[in-house]
Design a protein around this motif. Structure first.
Motif, short mmCIF file in Angstrom:
data_model
loop_
_atom_site.label_atom_id
_atom_site.label_comp_id
_atom_site.label_asym_id
_atom_site.label_seq_id
_atom_site.Cartn_x
_atom_site.Cartn_y
_atom_site.Cartn_z
N GLN A 28 0.82 -1.21 0.00
CA GLN A 28 0.00 0.00 0.00
C GLN A 28 0.86 1.26 0.00
OE1 GLN A 28 -3.50 0.16 -0.31
NE2 GLN A 28 -2.84 2.26 -0.76
N VAL A 29 1.96 1.23 0.78
CA VAL A 29 2.88 2.37 0.79
C VAL A 29 3.43 2.62 -0.62
CG1 VAL A 29 5.13 3.18 1.60
CG2 VAL A 29 3.53 2.15 3.21
N LEU A 30 3.81 1.54 -1.32
CA LEU A 30 4.36 1.69 -2.66
C LEU A 30 3.28 2.10 -3.67
CD1 LEU A 30 6.99 -1.16 -2.99
CD2 LEU A 30 7.25 1.18 -2.21
N ALA A 31 2.06 1.63 -3.48
CA ALA A 31 0.97 2.04 -4.37
C ALA A 31 0.70 3.53 -4.24
CB ALA A 31 -0.29 1.24 -4.05
N ASP A 32 0.73 4.04 -3.01
CA ASP A 32 0.55 5.47 -2.79
C ASP A 32 1.70 6.26 -3.40
OD1 ASP A 32 -1.77 4.90 -1.40
OD2 ASP A 32 -0.84 5.11 0.59
N TYR A 33 2.91 5.73 -3.26
CA TYR A 33 4.09 6.39 -3.82
C TYR A 33 3.97 6.48 -5.35
CZ TYR A 33 8.97 7.54 -4.74
OH TYR A 33 10.12 8.16 -5.16
N ARG A 34 3.62 5.38 -5.98
CA ARG A 34 3.49 5.37 -7.45
C ARG A 34 2.38 6.30 -7.92
NH1 ARG A 34 5.32 1.22 -10.95
NH2 ARG A 34 3.29 1.33 -11.96
N ARG A 35 1.30 6.39 -7.16
CA ARG A 35 0.23 7.33 -7.51
C ARG A 35 0.76 8.76 -7.53
NH1 ARG A 35 -3.08 7.86 -2.60
NH2 ARG A 35 -1.34 9.25 -2.14
N ASP A 36 1.53 9.12 -6.50
CA ASP A 36 2.10 10.47 -6.45
C ASP A 36 3.15 10.67 -7.54
OD1 ASP A 36 0.52 11.09 -4.23
OD2 ASP A 36 2.05 10.40 -2.81
N LEU A 37 3.92 9.62 -7.82
CA LEU A 37 4.94 9.72 -8.87
C LEU A 37 4.29 9.94 -10.24
CD1 LEU A 37 7.92 9.54 -9.64
CD2 LEU A 37 7.66 7.04 -9.80
N LEU A 38 3.20 9.26 -10.51
CA LEU A 38 2.49 9.44 -11.78
C LEU A 38 1.91 10.85 -11.90
CD1 LEU A 38 0.68 6.01 -12.20
CD2 LEU A 38 2.29 7.04 -13.81
N HIS A 39 1.35 11.35 -10.81
CA HIS A 39 0.84 12.72 -10.79
C HIS A 39 1.98 13.69 -11.13
CE1 HIS A 39 -1.00 16.18 -8.16
NE2 HIS A 39 -1.03 16.46 -9.43
N PHE A 40 3.12 13.48 -10.51
CA PHE A 40 4.32 14.29 -10.70
C PHE A 40 4.78 14.24 -12.16
CE2 PHE A 40 9.11 14.27 -10.07
CZ PHE A 40 9.24 15.61 -9.75
#
Length: 313
Positions: free
Chosen positions: A230-242
């Motif tokens: 879940q931590v990595l899923a949240d990270y990837r979500r933010d990375l894609l937004h970025f």
């Protein structure tokens, strides 16, 4: 007769230096000496002393004399004034406001020219010149001089660089591509820059460590641990937004990632396919995504290449 250059990359936790010769025709780098030291300095005087020791050690290891060194390039972790090269802001706070170039040159016991540039800019420059850019050229037949490249470093902080048509883009005051301070959430955590919700507060190694021990996070995620995933899923979500923001701003041919987190494959699996869903142009124009090809030394190689470019100019 070979021309030798020294590159130094100043990071949040280490300073790395190398002495090498550069082959402009093939875009190849031949390393003759290399050394890494911990960043323990807290004053500008101690920092300059560390740089001097590193330079002398590299020359001695390569069994050369200072006269053989054509130029020295240094990557600094912050925004540098394009005229004075004084660091105006950055997360290595004791360097702000100091003329590192003048202090180092006046302390050197030789007349070697010294050049400085933002570290993430140099990372991007090196990868475009002799790393990911060579792979992109083989795949797309677009040479270095025609590429538009955005580099992103995910380490202690988040840095960025833009190389367009073979040149580093600095901006009017040297702070172009300070992408770590793009706001992803205006109500997010307070950043040292004074804003809230900066990308650095979500995407840096420091940010990940606040959520979980990053040394074990990726091992647990690979083993299927739900909380880690879940931590990595949240990270990837933010990375894609970025990335979608950067893609809309700069429309690069490719992104190239560096920094400590770039070695974590779980962050980049299918990232291009996910980014396709967030592009303004048709999906076929989605930029390529590469992890650095020159390893953790991209920044110091970029410092050498940059020094050579300026010296030749």
């Amino acid at each position: 007769m070979e021309d030798y250059y020294i590159g130094i990359d100043v990071g949040g936790t280490k300073i790395e230096g190398a002495l090498a010769s550069l082959n402009v025709t093939d875009h190849k780098i031949s390393v003759d000496a290399k050394k890494r030291i911990s960043t323990t300095s807290t004053t500008i005087e101690a920092f300059i002393s560390s740089l001097l020791d590193l330079i002398h050690d590299l020359i001695a290891e390569a069994q050369l004399t200072p006269e053989k060194i054509k130029a020295i390039g240094i990557g600094l972790p912050g925004s540098l004034d394009p005229r004075t090269k004084i660091m105006m802001n950055g997360n290595t706070r004791f360097l702000i406001g100091h003329d590192v170039l003048s202090m180092l040159c006046s302390s050197l016991d030789s007349m070697i020219p010294v050049y400085a540039q933002n570290d993430a800019n140099l990372f991007t420059f090196a990868e475009a010149w002799g790393g990911a850019g060579l792979t992109f050229f083989k795949e797309k037949k677009i040479p270095f001089e025609e590429q538009v490249v955005v580099g992103i470093t995910l380490g202690t902080g988040v840095g960025g660089g833009l190389v367009t048509l073979g040149k580093i883009f600095n901006g009017a005051h040297g702070s172009a591509l300070e992408v770590g301070h793009i706001v992803l959430n205006p109500e997010g955590p307070l950043c040292y820059c004074g804003q809230r919700g900066c990308a650095e507060m979500y995407l840096s190694g420091t940010a990940l460590n606040r959520l979980s021990d990053s040394k074990t996070l990726f091992e647990k995620a690979a083993a299927g641990d739900a909380d880690s995933l879940q931590v990595l899923a949240d990270y990837r979500r933010d990375l894609l937004h970025f990335l979608s923001i950067l893609n809309n701003l700069f429309n690069p041919h490719y992104f190239v990632f560096g920094g400590g987190l770039s070695s974590q494959e779980l962050l980049f699996v299918d990232l291009k396919n996910d980014l396709r869903k967030h592009t303004f142009l048709p999906e076929s124009f989605c930029p390529e995504i590469y992890v650095n090809h020159l390893g953790g030394s991209s920044g110091l190689f970029g410092a050498m290449i940059y020094a050579k470019e300026l010296l030749d100019a």
